[in-house]
Design a protein around this motif. Structure first.
Motif, PDB file in Angstrom:
ATOM      1  N   ALA B 365     111.035  21.345  90.357  1.00 14.03           N
ATOM      2  CA  ALA B 365     110.257  22.246  90.129  1.00 14.03           C
ATOM      3  C   ALA B 365     110.834  23.770  90.959  1.00 14.03           C
ATOM      4  N   ILE B 366     111.198  23.289  92.116  1.00  9.37           N
ATOM      5  CA  ILE B 366     112.157  24.375  92.826  1.00  9.37           C
ATOM      6  C   ILE B 366     113.353  24.935  92.091  1.00  9.37           C
ATOM      7  N   ALA B 367     113.942  24.242  91.527  1.00 16.99           N
ATOM      8  CA  ALA B 367     115.340  24.365  90.854  1.00 16.99           C
ATOM      9  C   ALA B 367     114.906  25.133  89.678  1.00 16.99           C
ATOM     10  N   SER B 368     113.983  24.817  89.047  1.00 13.73           N
ATOM     11  CA  SER B 368     113.640  25.291  87.586  1.00 13.73           C
ATOM     12  C   SER B 368     112.562  26.411  88.116  1.00 13.73           C
ATOM     13  N   LYS B 369     112.351  26.876  89.274  1.00 11.22           N
ATOM     14  CA  LYS B 369     111.640  28.088  89.567  1.00 11.22           C
ATOM     15  C   LYS B 369     110.129  27.879  88.654  1.00 11.22           C
ATOM     16  N   LEU B 370     109.637  26.912  88.455  1.00  8.24           N
ATOM     17  CA  LEU B 370     108.293  26.658  87.956  1.00  8.24           C
ATOM     18  C   LEU B 370     107.130  26.933  88.893  1.00  8.24           C
ATOM     19  N   ASN B 371     106.074  27.309  88.423  1.00  2.02           N
ATOM     20  CA  ASN B 371     104.897  27.604  89.172  1.00  2.02           C
ATOM     21  C   ASN B 371     104.179  26.390  89.538  1.00  2.02           C
ATOM     22  N   MET B 372     103.822  26.176  90.638  1.00  2.00           N
ATOM     23  CA  MET B 372     103.430  24.905  91.475  1.00  2.00           C
ATOM     24  C   MET B 372     101.976  25.168  91.550  1.00  2.00           C
ATOM     25  N   ALA B 373     101.261  24.072  91.375  1.00  2.00           N
ATOM     26  CA  ALA B 373      99.713  24.394  91.737  1.00  2.00           C
ATOM     27  C   ALA B 373      99.400  23.616  93.097  1.00  2.00           C
ATOM     28  N   GLN B 374      98.355  24.471  93.743  1.00  2.00           N
ATOM     29  CA  GLN B 374      97.979  23.875  95.117  1.00  2.00           C
ATOM     30  C   GLN B 374      96.723  22.792  94.933  1.00  2.00           C
ATOM     31  N   LEU B 375      97.001  21.754  95.398  1.00  3.43           N
ATOM     32  CA  LEU B 375      95.903  20.533  95.083  1.00  3.43           C
ATOM     33  C   LEU B 375      95.147  20.512  96.231  1.00  3.43           C
ATOM     34  N   ARG B 376      93.773  20.099  96.138  1.00  6.43           N
ATOM     35  CA  ARG B 376      92.845  20.033  97.160  1.00  6.43           C
ATOM     36  C   ARG B 376      93.070  18.566  97.510  1.00  6.43           C
ATOM     37  N   ASN B 377      93.284  18.331  98.752  1.00 11.78           N
ATOM     38  CA  ASN B 377      93.559  17.030  99.518  1.00 11.78           C
ATOM     39  C   ASN B 377      92.360  16.497  99.884  1.00 11.78           C
ATOM     40  N   ARG B 378      92.518  15.016 100.428  1.00  9.49           N
ATOM     41  CA  ARG B 378      91.286  14.401 100.815  1.00  9.49           C
ATOM     42  C   ARG B 378      90.450  15.142 101.757  1.00  9.49           C
ATOM     43  N   ALA B 379      91.141  15.738 102.558  1.00 13.67           N
ATOM     44  CA  ALA B 379      90.366  16.610 103.980  1.00 13.67           C
ATOM     45  C   ALA B 379      89.745  18.018 103.321  1.00 13.67           C
ATOM     46  N   GLY B 380      89.936  18.365 102.057  1.00 15.41           N
ATOM     47  CA  GLY B 380      89.267  19.415 101.266  1.00 15.41           C
ATOM     48  C   GLY B 380      90.132  20.680 101.295  1.00 15.41           C
ATOM     49  N   HIS B 381      91.321  20.510 101.777  1.00 16.02           N
ATOM     50  CA  HIS B 381      92.177  21.887 101.901  1.00 16.02           C
ATOM     51  C   HIS B 381      92.875  21.835 100.347  1.00 16.02           C
ATOM     52  N   PHE B 382      93.422  23.107 100.260  1.00 14.90           N
ATOM     53  CA  PHE B 382      94.141  23.251  98.972  1.00 14.90           C
ATOM     54  C   PHE B 382      95.638  23.233  99.429  1.00 14.90           C
ATOM     55  N   ILE B 383      96.492  22.505  99.109  1.00 12.64           N
ATOM     56  CA  ILE B 383      97.787  22.403  99.707  1.00 12.64           C
ATOM     57  C   ILE B 383      98.737  22.327  98.715  1.00 12.64           C
ATOM     58  N   ALA B 384      99.802  23.291  99.092  1.00 10.73           N
ATOM     59  CA  ALA B 384     101.026  23.252  98.135  1.00 10.73           C
ATOM     60  C   ALA B 384     102.094  22.242  98.466  1.00 10.73           C
ATOM     61  N   PRO B 385     102.934  22.001  97.528  1.00  4.12           N
ATOM     62  CA  PRO B 385     103.827  20.794  97.600  1.00  4.12           C
ATOM     63  C   PRO B 385     104.958  21.561  98.419  1.00  4.12           C
ATOM     64  N   THR B 386     105.112  21.011  99.780  1.00  2.00           N
ATOM     65  CA  THR B 386     106.313  21.408 100.276  1.00  2.00           C
ATOM     66  C   THR B 386     106.744  20.295 101.231  1.00  2.00           C
ATOM     67  N   VAL B 387     108.089  20.385 101.955  1.00  2.00           N
ATOM     68  CA  VAL B 387     108.661  19.103 102.755  1.00  2.00           C
ATOM     69  C   VAL B 387     107.584  18.931 103.771  1.00  2.00           C
ATOM     70  N   ASP B 388     106.902  20.019 104.589  1.00  2.00           N
ATOM     71  CA  ASP B 388     106.293  19.588 105.568  1.00  2.00           C
ATOM     72  C   ASP B 388     105.066  18.880 105.097  1.00  2.00           C
ATOM     73  N   ALA B 389     104.309  19.292 104.027  1.00  2.49           N
ATOM     74  CA  ALA B 389     103.177  18.814 103.367  1.00  2.49           C
ATOM     75  C   ALA B 389     103.339  17.337 103.301  1.00  2.49           C
ATOM     76  N   THR B 390     104.630  17.015 102.831  1.00  4.35           N
ATOM     77  CA  THR B 390     104.850  15.735 102.474  1.00  4.35           C
ATOM     78  C   THR B 390     105.067  14.787 103.782  1.00  4.35           C
ATOM     79  N   SER B 391     105.607  15.361 104.824  1.00  4.51           N
ATOM     80  CA  SER B 391     105.704  14.566 105.955  1.00  4.51           C
ATOM     81  C   SER B 391     104.322  14.485 106.496  1.00  4.51           C
ATOM     82  N   THR B 392     103.808  15.565 106.483  1.00  8.59           N
ATOM     83  CA  THR B 392     102.102  15.226 107.096  1.00  8.59           C
ATOM     84  C   THR B 392     101.368  14.106 106.418  1.00  8.59           C
TER      85      THR B 392
END
Lengths: 330, 490, 280
Positions: B365-392
């Protein structure tokens, strides 16, 4: 009369030669047989699980482990036959042009270009189809068909760029080299005397082509078409990239579909147990389809060749041909 | 007066006893009253359960930390109280309390001997570091010991003869593994060449079961039926890295960061929501002008771990999805969808087709420069896909991880966790038949995962590193790998 | 006379249709060749052809091992398939009506339609699973199995075109059947045979699935035939479907190299035929 039935010549020095050639022929039989066996062996569990229902149902569900083949079989037939309908006339027309009509300086380079295409890996055809053909098709011909012929179910939109017709176009391009190259060689090999005889009778060049060249090379051209069709049946990667891979019987030529080969290549990397077996059963089905199409073609050729004498028999009677080969073979 | 005198004598006594105490106290107390010493290895912090101490101007560190950081094998012989380390053919011996150490049998004088403190064996850092080929520097202002690897310290000798391993499987970690195996080949002497073929997880599993692969990569853990094909506990799942699956889209006039909730995403893929201006999408995206455009659902046509992670997530958040579709490396997609080949194929379709939505690996997605959605997670926050959010996401699930490490990381509870996250594993047999191969496999996995050498490469490629707790589990798993009952890793 | 004119006009129209067909085919083919050239040329240079692949993000990196792997597997495959296919075609040509010939012809035609992946799977099952390792040798055999039906089918067509008169003349002069086939029929059909062989070689050189299943792939040099081996189509396939621009560029570079190599092979073969015909 076949040459083998001539006992007049001495049979010295034959040695093992006839046996070697027979062994090679037998080995092909053996090879095909063992491939068939391996596929059969692998496909057996799926046949046991689904039986004839595999041939008549349309659901393909790896989660439930339910498999039916109709969308893939339909997709294979429709894309390959469309591709043949496109590539056949074009390929034969090109072959006629290259062997009969083109100026000599053009023949070689043009033939090279055509044959070169056979070497382009499927994935490159697929990528070209995906990045060049599909976007163009979506807004160009696809949109045109949707807007103007969309009232026909056959051309119902939306035009996505990928789908049955795009896959057929890519397949057509892929089998063009095979059809063109073999047809051209077959046409080129028609003896010059036959052409001259027609001209001497006052025929136009086209009449000579239609009445002598094409009938004489019919068997060979059929062989070329069958080879092309076989390749399009078995083609996987390129089709996968442009067909949209929907496991449903497409309602329109613009809709996504699936072929046997593309389904196999899509799911093989992760397939296990029954799914793997179902994929092999599909492969077996492709075997049978190829066999059936070939039998039909051969039957057609035989039926029409009854009316026009076999090319070899025809040449057999011509004394001039003999003289030509002694003078020309020098 | 009496009072004064007693006060004086009291103070005096206290002072004397303090002086005596201080002189008698082990230096460790001093060290601990000062700033704690930290250790950095090639710029990365190294942590252990016991802090380093300074004795007589020399830093002593827990032996396990230094030997493992530098990739040496460690042996403890309790009758002779000898610590010995092996690495790249070099053998170092230290006896507790002795001022003489040996390097390859040659005696070397030590200024401070190895000692045991609070149940931990501490060894002189500089001596061990340099004996193993690393450079050791002391930053007194910040109380940091810098250990930097050199070509010599990086060199490893897992086997006596050059060796080639044939491996393959999942395509998701393939870019990372190409970097790892290239680096590993560079530092091993004799060279260990690992060929990893990107053929798909299923082919990897088939390969390891048929033993045509020495180890295999997979994005989907083995199912119970697949596990039943080998003896119990025979195939180990060694996690290596994690990755996020991004939901990308091509909607005219809408930029990055469109918000989606789990039920909306599921209903788009179920074919319930068919237009971009559906009220359920506009409701969660106030201020975003969504066009009256048909949604074209794009998905992978080839069976893949990415599809497994994505459908695993949808099954987790949507009961209807779980009932009607389920999770697998390829599924029967409901409604009309466009199947595209590979991550690159999905990316191409999403960027070509107006109104398309599709899921791809984060790096694609990053290499193809596509728009990425923020998803609402279980805690109710909208989170964009990142490496940090993956580790979390992984950190929130370490506790629940089963013993055999076959687990799913989707829909993690953490506040900052991105919900569509998956692990990738290396499958390896516990009972190995070829000693040399076993040594190479174990050393490679230890070097890459336990010693965390994969982390700088992973960061470049948008994979998230494993949390500390999982790495400890990996070490325990590796310790069970054996040849004829003899553990490979001591 | 009017009918003559009509016949002529019809003829010209149909000839024009052939010209159009040829132009269309050429256009389509040139389009794709141009596309490969445009996207691939930037990657191609000498180090690209001679070095090993590098991981993502490491500059440089080439297709040296894939080039050698493909050359060896296609070469070895051809060595197996060409004599095999031509021998079988000779048998079919010499005994056109025998039961074996009919069966073989059928089998051969069926073989042309078998997806290459199934052929790969077959060689994988009978060879790789038996020996327990992927090898360049298994890859060669899979490619040979791919090539055999094409060579046999095209060779049979080409041999059929050699006039009977030639055969009869030879036999009449006292030559044995073997001599007739080897000294007269095969040489007379060389042009056509080479076309069939080149088609088969080109097709084999571009195959991904059968090679991946049998020779697997490798990022290192091939040291012996019992090792897994890299090949151009597998490299192209892997790199083209990766998200990394440098790998994608290398995929197109590799495709360009593959097509150019086949072009050179083809031209060489044609020149060889021309030279041989002149010598005769």
């Amino acid at each position: 009369m076949p040459i083998t039935k001539q006992p007049t010549c001495p049979q010295n020095g034959e040695g093992v030669f006839p046996y070697l050639t027979a062994a090679a022929a037998a080995l092909i039989l053996l090879l095909t047989g063992s491939i068939l066996l391996v596929v059969l062996w692998g496909a057996w569990p799926a046949w046991q699980a689904f039986g004839p229902a595999f041939l008549t149902t349309s659901i393909w569900d790896p989660v439930q482990n339910l498999y039916g083949s109709t969308p893939a079989v339909f997709g294979t037939l429709i894309t390959s036959l469309l591709a043949l309908a496109l590539a056949g006339p074009l390929g034969i027309g090109t072959a006629i042009f290259l062997s009969e009509l083109a100026p000599p300086w053009l023949k070689k380079p043009a033939s090279f270009t055509v044959e070169l295409l056979a070497a382009v890996p499927s994935v490159v055809f697929g990528l070209w189809g995906l990045f060049v053909l599909a976007p163009w098709f979506r807004v160009g011909p696809g949109q045109f068909l949707e807007n103007n012929l969309g009232f026909l179910p056959l051309f119902q939109g939306p035009s996505l760029g990928i789908g049955v017709l795009t896959a057929s176009l890519v397949l057509a391009m892929m089998i063009l080299p095979t059809i063109t190259a073999i047809s051209r060689e077959v046409i080129r090999a028609v003896p010059q005397e036959l052409r001259e005889a027609m001209f001497a009778l006052g025929s136009t060049r086209w009449e000579m082509i239609a009445k002598v060249v094409l009938p004489t090379s019919k068997v060979g051209i059929t062989g070329a078409l069958l080879l092309g069709l076989g390749r399009s049946f078995g083609e996987a990667i390129a089709v996968t990239m442009v067909i949209g891979n929907a496991n449903i019987i497409p309602s329109s030529l613009l809709a996504p579909a699936q072929t046997i080969a593309s389904l196999i290549v899509n799911e093989f990397p992760e397939a296990f147990d029954l799914q793997l077996s179902a994929l092999l059963l599909l492969g077996l089905l492709l075997f049978i389809i190829t066999l059936a199409v070939n039998m039909m073609a051969i039957w057609l050729v035989h039926r029409t060749t009854m009316e026009i004498p076999n090319s070899r028999e025809k040449r057999h009677g011509k004394k001039r041909t003999l003289r030509r080969f002694f003078s020309n073979g020098q | 007066m009496m009072n004064k005198k007693t006060t004086f004598s009291r103070i005096f006594t206290v002072l004397i006893s303090l002086a005596i105490l201080v002189s008698l106290l082990p230096t460790a107390v001093f060290a601990q009253t000062r700033r704690p010493i930290s250790i950095e290895f090639d710029g990365r912090g190294v942590t252990g359960d016991v802090s380093p101490i300074i004795v007589g101007g020399r830093t002593l560190v827990p032996m396990r930390i230094i030997f493992e950081t530098l990739g040496a094998d460690l042996n403890w012989d309790s009758p002779t109280r000898t610590v010995s380390g092996h690495k790249a053919g070099r053998v170092i011996n230290l006896v507790i309390g002795s001022r003489t150490a040996t390097i390859d049998g040659r005696s070397v004088a030590l200024e401070q001997p190895a000692q045991i403190s609070r149940g931990r064996t501490l060894v002189p850092l500089r001596f061990v570091g340099e004996a193993l080929g690393a450079r050791v520097e002391w930053d007194s202002a910040r109380a940091i010991v810098h250990i930097s690897s050199t070509d010599a310290s990086r060199r490893r000798t897992p086997v006596d003869r050059a060796l080639r391993l044939t491996t393959g499987g999942a395509s998701f970690p393939f870019p990372l593994y190409t970097r790892l195996v290239t680096e590993y080949r560079r530092i091993t002497e004799p060279a260990v060449t690992i060929d990893y073929a990107s053929v798909g997880s299923g082919a990897g599993i088939r390969g390891i079961l048929a033993r045509t692969f020495d180890f295999a990569g997979t994005d989907a853990p083995l199912t119970d039926e697949q596990m039943a094909q080998v003896a119990p506990n025979q195939l180990l799942h060694i996690p290596t890295v994690m990755g996020a699956v991004a939901v990308t889209y091509n909607v005219s006039g809408v930029g990055n960061g469109l918000r989606l909730t789990p039920d909306v995403l599921a209903d788009i893929y179920l074919g319930v929501i068919v237009k971009w201006n559906d009220t359920r999408i506009t409701a969660i995206n106030p201020g975003v002008q969504l066009p009256d455009q048909r949604i074209t659902v794009v998905r992978r046509s080839d069976s893949s771990g990415t599809t497994f992670i994505f459908t695993d997530y949808l099954s987790e958040v949507s009961e209807r999805w779980q009932r009607e579709v389920g999770k697998a490396t390829s599924v029967r997609w409901p409604g009309t969808t466009v199947g595209a080949h590979g991550n690159a194929g999905v990316a191409a379709q999403v960027s070509q087709l107006p109104g398309a939505i599709g899921y791809v690996e984060l790096s694609t997605a990053i290499a193809s420069k596509l728009n990425m959605a923020q998803l609402r997670n279980r805690a109710g926050h909208f989170i964009a896909p990142t490496v940090d959010a993956t580790s979390t996401a992984a950190a929130g699930l370490v506790q629940e991880m089963p013993k055999d490490m076959r687990t799913s990381l989707v829909n993690s509870p953490g506040a900052g966790a991105y919900p569509i996250v998956g692990l990738t594993w290396i499958l390896v047999y516990r009972d190995q038949t070829d000693l040399a191969k076993a040594r190479a496999i174990v050393d490679f996995l230890r070097w890459a995962v336990v010693e965390r050498n994969l982390e700088p490469f992973a960061a470049d490629l948008f994979y998230a590193p494993l949390p500390e707790g999982v790495i400890t589990r990996v070490r325990q798993q590796l310790q069970t790998i054996n040849h004829n009952g003899q553990a490979i890793l001591r | 006379m009017a009918s003559k004119k009509l016949r002529k006009t019809t003829g010209y129209l149909l000839e024009f249709a052939c010209l159009l067909a040829a132009l269309l085919v050429m256009l389509a083919l040139c389009l794709i060749l141009y596309y490969i050239f445009r996207r691939g040329i930037a990657a191609v240079n000498i180090p690209f052809l001679t070095s090993l692949p590098t991981p993502v993000g490491e500059p440089g990196g080439g297709i040296g091992n894939a080039l050698i792997g493909s050359a060896i597997m296609v070469g070895l495959g051809s060595l197996l398939a060409i004599p095999f296919g031509i021998s079988a075609a000779i048998y079919l040509d010499q005994n056109p009506k025998s039961k074996l010939a009919t069966a073989t012809r059928f089998a051969n035609r069926v073989l042309t339609g078998v997806p290459s992946l199934i052929i790969g799977l077959f060689v994988f099952t009978v060879l790789v699973l038996r020996t327990g390792n992927y090898s360049a040798l298994a890859g060669s055999i899979a490619l040979a199995v791919m090539m055999i039906p094409i060579i046999t089918l095209s060779a049979e067509e080409m041999l059929r075109l050699v006039p009977n008169s030639l055969r009869e003349a030879s036999l009449a002069l006292g030559a044995s059947k073997k001599q007739t086939v080897l000294m007269l029929i095969l040489p007379a059909a060389t042009g056509g045979l080479v076309v069939g062989i080149m088609l088969a070689v080109a097709l084999a050189a571009g195959q991904t699935a059968p090679v991946l299943l049998t020779a697997l792939t490798s990022r290192f040099w091939l040291e012996n035939l019992n090792q897994s081996s890299a090949s151009l189509p597998v490299l192209i396939y892997t790199y083209a479907s990766s998200p990394f621009p440098d790998w994608q560029e290398q995929a197109w570079g590799a495709a360009l190299v593959l097509v150019t190599t086949i072009l050179i092979l083809n031209v060489t073969a044609q020149l060889f035929i021309v030279a041989r015909n002149r010598r005769l």
